[in-house]
Write a protein that holds these residues in place. Structure first.
Motif, PDB file in Angstrom:
ATOM      1  N   ARG A  80      -7.372   0.944  50.402  1.00 58.34           N
ATOM      2  CA  ARG A  80      -7.880  -0.021  49.426  1.00 58.34           C
ATOM      3  C   ARG A  80      -6.740  -0.606  48.590  1.00 58.34           C
ATOM      4  O   ARG A  80      -6.644  -1.825  48.402  1.00 58.34           O
ATOM      5  CB  ARG A  80      -8.899   0.684  48.536  1.00 58.34           C
ATOM      6  CG  ARG A  80      -9.553  -0.169  47.469  1.00 58.34           C
ATOM      7  CD  ARG A  80     -10.590   0.693  46.755  1.00 58.34           C
ATOM      8  NE  ARG A  80     -11.092   0.089  45.548  1.00 58.34           N
ATOM      9  CZ  ARG A  80     -12.062  -0.807  45.498  1.00 58.34           C
ATOM     10  NH1 ARG A  80     -12.615  -1.228  46.614  1.00 58.34           N
ATOM     11  NH2 ARG A  80     -12.478  -1.297  44.347  1.00 58.34           N
ATOM     12  N   ASN A  81      -5.858   0.249  48.102  1.00 51.48           N
ATOM     13  CA  ASN A  81      -4.755  -0.228  47.268  1.00 51.48           C
ATOM     14  C   ASN A  81      -3.802  -1.116  48.059  1.00 51.48           C
ATOM     15  O   ASN A  81      -3.294  -2.121  47.544  1.00 51.48           O
ATOM     16  CB  ASN A  81      -3.996   0.959  46.674  1.00 51.48           C
ATOM     17  CG  ASN A  81      -4.797   1.674  45.600  1.00 51.48           C
ATOM     18  OD1 ASN A  81      -5.714   1.105  45.007  1.00 51.48           O
ATOM     19  ND2 ASN A  81      -4.463   2.936  45.356  1.00 51.48           N
ATOM     20  N   ALA A  82      -3.549  -0.748  49.321  1.00 56.47           N
ATOM     21  CA  ALA A  82      -2.620  -1.530  50.132  1.00 56.47           C
ATOM     22  C   ALA A  82      -3.202  -2.895  50.493  1.00 56.47           C
ATOM     23  O   ALA A  82      -2.518  -3.924  50.389  1.00 56.47           O
ATOM     24  CB  ALA A  82      -2.259  -0.759  51.399  1.00 56.47           C
ATOM     25  N   LEU A  83      -4.461  -2.929  50.900  1.00 57.29           N
ATOM     26  CA  LEU A  83      -5.050  -4.197  51.334  1.00 57.29           C
ATOM     27  C   LEU A  83      -5.231  -5.169  50.176  1.00 57.29           C
ATOM     28  O   LEU A  83      -5.194  -6.388  50.369  1.00 57.29           O
ATOM     29  CB  LEU A  83      -6.394  -3.949  52.019  1.00 57.29           C
ATOM     30  CG  LEU A  83      -6.356  -3.219  53.368  1.00 57.29           C
ATOM     31  CD1 LEU A  83      -7.728  -3.262  54.032  1.00 57.29           C
ATOM     32  CD2 LEU A  83      -5.313  -3.810  54.307  1.00 57.29           C
ATOM     33  N   ARG A  84      -5.424  -4.647  48.993  1.00 53.38           N
ATOM     34  CA  ARG A  84      -5.606  -5.536  47.834  1.00 53.38           C
ATOM     35  C   ARG A  84      -4.338  -6.325  47.524  1.00 53.38           C
ATOM     36  O   ARG A  84      -4.391  -7.347  46.837  1.00 53.38           O
ATOM     37  CB  ARG A  84      -6.021  -4.717  46.611  1.00 53.38           C
ATOM     38  CG  ARG A  84      -7.454  -4.233  46.660  1.00 53.38           C
ATOM     39  CD  ARG A  84      -7.677  -3.102  45.671  1.00 53.38           C
ATOM     40  NE  ARG A  84      -7.507  -3.534  44.298  1.00 53.38           N
ATOM     41  CZ  ARG A  84      -8.516  -3.818  43.479  1.00 53.38           C
ATOM     42  NH1 ARG A  84      -9.759  -3.721  43.907  1.00 53.38           N
ATOM     43  NH2 ARG A  84      -8.303  -4.183  42.239  1.00 53.38           N
ATOM     44  N   THR A  85      -3.201  -5.854  48.012  1.00 51.40           N
ATOM     45  CA  THR A  85      -1.930  -6.534  47.729  1.00 51.40           C
ATOM     46  C   THR A  85      -1.502  -7.464  48.853  1.00 51.40           C
ATOM     47  O   THR A  85      -0.475  -8.132  48.745  1.00 51.40           O
ATOM     48  CB  THR A  85      -0.819  -5.498  47.492  1.00 51.40           C
ATOM     49  OG1 THR A  85      -0.588  -4.764  48.701  1.00 51.40           O
ATOM     50  CG2 THR A  85      -1.208  -4.537  46.379  1.00 51.40           C
ATOM     51  N   ILE A  86      -2.268  -7.500  49.947  1.00 49.21           N
ATOM     52  CA  ILE A  86      -1.877  -8.307  51.105  1.00 49.21           C
ATOM     53  C   ILE A  86      -2.526  -9.685  51.036  1.00 49.21           C
ATOM     54  O   ILE A  86      -3.746  -9.807  50.986  1.00 49.21           O
ATOM     55  CB  ILE A  86      -2.290  -7.614  52.420  1.00 49.21           C
ATOM     56  CG1 ILE A  86      -1.504  -6.315  52.598  1.00 49.21           C
ATOM     57  CG2 ILE A  86      -2.050  -8.547  53.608  1.00 49.21           C
ATOM     58  CD1 ILE A  86      -1.897  -5.544  53.844  1.00 49.21           C
ATOM     59  N   THR A  87      -1.722 -10.711  51.014  1.00 45.75           N
ATOM     60  CA  THR A  87      -2.222 -12.088  51.141  1.00 45.75           C
ATOM     61  C   THR A  87      -1.427 -12.840  52.204  1.00 45.75           C
ATOM     62  O   THR A  87      -1.499 -14.054  52.300  1.00 45.75           O
ATOM     63  CB  THR A  87      -2.111 -12.835  49.798  1.00 45.75           C
ATOM     64  OG1 THR A  87      -0.747 -12.810  49.361  1.00 45.75           O
ATOM     65  CG2 THR A  87      -3.011 -12.199  48.746  1.00 45.75           C
ATOM     66  N   SER A  88      -0.679 -12.097  53.018  1.00 40.98           N
ATOM     67  CA  SER A  88       0.181 -12.712  54.026  1.00 40.98           C
ATOM     68  C   SER A  88      -0.647 -13.436  55.081  1.00 40.98           C
ATOM     69  O   SER A  88      -1.657 -12.911  55.562  1.00 40.98           O
ATOM     70  CB  SER A  88       1.029 -11.632  54.704  1.00 40.98           C
ATOM     71  OG  SER A  88       1.655 -12.152  55.858  1.00 40.98           O
ATOM     72  N   PRO A  89      -0.236 -14.653  55.462  1.00 40.54           N
ATOM     73  CA  PRO A  89      -0.947 -15.371  56.530  1.00 40.54           C
ATOM     74  C   PRO A  89      -0.857 -14.658  57.875  1.00 40.54           C
ATOM     75  O   PRO A  89      -1.593 -14.994  58.805  1.00 40.54           O
ATOM     76  CB  PRO A  89      -0.244 -16.730  56.569  1.00 40.54           C
ATOM     77  CG  PRO A  89       1.085 -16.513  55.929  1.00 40.54           C
ATOM     78  CD  PRO A  89       0.868 -15.457  54.891  1.00 40.54           C
TER      79      PRO A  89
END
Length: 411
Positions: free
Chosen positions: A43-52
C-alpha cells in the motif's frame, strides 16, 4: 452395539478431532500480522507510484494507486486446518484490488489501464525489502498471485485485481451515511479493507484478475464465497465442520495431491443437498453418509460450482483418480467399521484413528453406546447395518429420530 461417535468429532471441549485440526490462536495471529505487514508495504509503495511505466496509455489518469484488500480462501470461510505433514503449509489467501481507470477496446470490452505484468513487478518490488528483512522468500512464478513464503510452514498468496475507479468512488459515496462530510468520505475510500457493502456491490463483469501469461482475466472471487455461504445457510455449521473433516482426511492420507479443497467442498455440498435430514448433533452419521457417497463422486467429473464449463478434476490422470476413489472407499469402510461394526468403544476409536489419523483422540469416553447409563436404557437411534443411511427411508419413525431431530442425549 450401537455407536455414537459425535463427540469424537466435535464437542464443547478441546478433546476432539475438530480441535486437533485447529490452528492455535497465537499462530493464527502471527499469520494475520504478517499479512497486515505485507499489505502495508504494498500500500505504501503503490501510493507513491505515478510513473507512466505502469499504465497502458497516456490517457489513463496516473494518480496514486490506493489498493483495497479482502481476505479469501480458507481463512475467510473459517475452514482452515493445521497441516498434517510436510510439505503441507498453512495457506493464507489475500486479494488486493486497485481502483484504476479502464480503457475500452475496439470490440467495446473494457480493461484496466494498468499493465498487468508491470502490476506484478510493482507489487514484488514493494514486498522485496520486507521479505529480506524478515527472512521470507518471495515467489514470483505463480501465474495469478504473488506468494510470500513465511517461516515455519506457511505462506501468503496475494492475488492482484483491478476495479474501475469511477464505479468504486460512486459505491463508496452510495454506501456512506447520508450527510457524511467529505473528509470522512475520503477516509472511507482510503481505508485498507473493503467495506462489506462496497465489496458486495462491485460490478461482477468489471473485476479483473492479473495473470502473468494471459494478461487481464474476468474473475469474481465473491462467487465462491457466496456459494459457500449458501451452503451454510442451507445446512448450518455442520457443513463447515464436514468440509474441515474431509480436508483433514486428505491431508492425513496424502502429503500432497491434486484433490483440491474446493473439490471436497463440492462433494460435501452435493451430499448435504441430497439428504438434509441428518441431525446437527450427529457429525458421525453425516460423515458416514458423505463418505459412502464420495467414491462415486470421485469417479465422475466434478463441476466447478461457480465457473460454468469448468471442472475441478481437469488435472487428474487415471492413476490419481483411481487412488482417490480407493482411498475414499477405505474411508467409508473405516467409518462403517467404527459406527456399524465395532464390538467395543476402543474398536470404534481405533477405526476412527485409522481413517483420520492421530488427531482423533484415543479416548473411549468420547464414544457413547446404548449400554451407557446416559442412554437411559433406550436404544440408540442408529441402524446397525452397512449402508444404513440409505436404508432408513424405509423406516420413517426411526429416520425422524436419527436424521431430523437427533437425540440430545448423545450430542
Amino acid at each position: 452395539m450401537a455407536i455414537n461417535a459425535h463427540r469424537a468429532f466435535t464437542s464443547s471441549s478441546t478433546n476432539n478431532y475438530l480441535a486437533g485440526l485447529t490452528v492455535e490462536r497465537d499462530r493464527e495471529d502471527e499469520l494475520r500480522a504478517a499479512r497486515d505487514d505485507a499489505r502495508e508495504a504494498v500500500r505504501n509503495a503503490l501510493r507513491t507510484i505515478t510513473s507512466p511505466y505502469l499504465f497502458e496509455s497516456a490517457t489513463v489518469e496516473q494518480s496514486a494507486l490506493r489498493p483495497k484488500f479482502r481476505m479469501q480462501g480458507s481463512f475467510a470461510y473459517r475452514t482452515l486446518n493445521d497441516p498434517s505433514q510436510a510439505p503441507q503449509e498453512i495457506d493464507l489467501d489475500d486479494g488486493m484490488f486497485v481502483p484504476v481507470s479502464f480503457l475500452t477496446g475496439s470490440e467495446g470490452n473494457a480493461r484496466p489501464g494498468i499493465i498487468s505484468d508491470r502490476y506484478f513487478e510493482a507489487v514484488e518490488a514493494a514486498l522485496a525489502p520486507l521479505c529480506d528483512a524478515r527472512g521470507w522468500e518471495l515467489e514470483t512464478d505463480l501465474p495469478s498471485c504473488v506468494r510470500i513464503r513465511l517461516n515455519d510452514g506457511a505462506h501468503v498468496d496475494m492475488a492482484l485485481y483491478a476495479i474501475p475507479d469511477e464505479e468504486f468512488a460512486i459505491l463508496v459515496e452510495k454506501a456512506a451515511p447520508e450527510g457524511m462530510a467529505n473528509d470522512s468520505l475520503r477516509a472511507a475510500a482510503d481505508s485498507i479493507e473493503f467495506s462489506e457493502q462496497v465489496y458486495r456491490d462491485l460490478d461482477p463483469d468489471q473485476i479483473m484478475l492479473a495473470h502473468r501469461e494471459e494478461g487481464w482475466k474476468p474473475s469474481d472471487p465473491r462467487k465462491l464465497d457466496e456459494w459457500f455461504q449458501e451452503g451454510l445457510k442451507a445446512h448450518g455449521e455442520q457443513f463447515r465442520r464436514v468440509c474441515r473433516y474431509l480436508k483433514g482426511w486428505r491431508d492425513h492420507t496424502w502429503s500432497s495431491c491434486r484433490l483440491a479443497s474446493i473439490a471436497l467442498m463440492a462433494c460435501a455440498r452435493a451430499s448435504f443437498d441430497a439428504d438434509k435430514s441428518i441431525a446437527d448433533n450427529r457429525d458421525d452419521l453425516r460423515m458416514l453418509d458423505v463418505s459412502q457417497r464420495l467414491p462415486e463422486q470421485l469417479k465422475t467429473r466434478i463441476r466447478n460450482p461457480v465457473v460454468e464449463g469448468q471442472f475441478l478434476d481437469e488435472k487428474w490422470d487415471k492413476p490419481a483418480r483411481d487412488d482417490f476413489v480407493q482411498k475414499a472407499q477405505d474411508l467409508a469402510g473405516r467409518l462403517e467399521d467404527a459406527l456399524l461394526g465395532s464390538d467395543s468403544k476402543q474398536a470404534a476409536v481405533n477405526a476412527l484413528i485409522g481413517a483420520f489419523g492421530p488427531r482423533v483422540p484415543n479416548d473411549v469416553s468420547l464414544i457413547l453406546t446404548d449400554d451407557d447409563p446416559s442412554g437411559g436404557g433406550v436404544p440408540m437411534p442408529a441402524i446397525l447395518k452397512s449402508g444404513m443411511l440409505h436404508e432408513l427411508g424405509r423406516e420413517p419413525a426411526v429416520r425422524d429420530v436419527v436424521r431430523k431431530d437427533g437425540d440430545g442425549r448423545y450430542g
